[in-house]
Write a protein that holds these residues in place. Structure first.
Motif, PDB file in Angstrom:
ATOM      1  N   PRO A  25      40.864  63.638  50.901  1.00 45.25           N
ATOM      2  CA  PRO A  25      40.307  62.716  49.894  1.00 45.25           C
ATOM      3  C   PRO A  25      41.129  62.680  48.599  1.00 45.25           C
ATOM      4  CG  PRO A  25      38.561  64.025  50.876  1.00 45.25           C
ATOM      5  CD  PRO A  25      39.867  64.599  51.360  1.00 45.25           C
ATOM      6  N   ALA A  29      43.082  59.369  47.148  1.00 41.18           N
ATOM      7  CA  ALA A  29      42.879  58.896  45.782  1.00 41.18           C
ATOM      8  C   ALA A  29      44.207  58.839  45.031  1.00 41.18           C
ATOM      9  CB  ALA A  29      41.883  59.792  45.043  1.00 41.18           C
ATOM     10  N   THR A  71      36.228  61.284  43.434  1.00 41.44           N
ATOM     11  CA  THR A  71      36.944  62.285  44.228  1.00 41.44           C
ATOM     12  C   THR A  71      37.147  63.565  43.427  1.00 41.44           C
ATOM     13  OG1 THR A  71      38.058  60.544  45.487  1.00 41.44           O
ATOM     14  CG2 THR A  71      39.044  62.735  45.546  1.00 41.44           C
ATOM     15  N   ASN A  75      35.263  67.249  44.208  1.00 37.06           N
ATOM     16  CA  ASN A  75      36.090  68.430  44.468  1.00 37.06           C
ATOM     17  C   ASN A  75      35.974  69.465  43.356  1.00 37.06           C
ATOM     18  OD1 ASN A  75      37.928  68.173  47.024  1.00 37.06           O
ATOM     19  ND2 ASN A  75      37.676  66.111  46.195  1.00 37.06           N
TER      20      ASN A  75
END
Length: 78
Positions: A25, A29, A71, A75
């Protein structure tokens, strides 16, 4: 990235794969627009630089900005 490469070169392909999938991810991004626009935007969100850009760079689309912000948040970076 270091841990992923280290795992792979030490023969732990399953761990390297797990790390690759976990990073996917962030990689998506980081490349959702022409570089270095996403990197500059994400660094700005992380307070590592200001958000101003000079031509030929432009700010990312709202959709991509939201993708980058989400994102980073998902995270645990924001």
């Amino acid at each position: 990235m270091h841990l992923m490469c280290k795992a792979y070169f030490e023969g732990d392909v399953n761990e390297a794969r797990r790390l690759q999938l976990a990073l996917l991810p962030l990689q998506q991004a980081a490349f959702c627009e022409v570089n270095p626009i996403p990197i500059k935007t994400m660094m700005s969100l992380l307070k590592l630089c200001d958000s101003e850009v000079r031509l030929p760079l432009v700010k990312p689309s709202l959709e991509h900005f939201e993708l980058m912000e989400t994102t980073l948040r998902e995270n645990g970076m924001l």
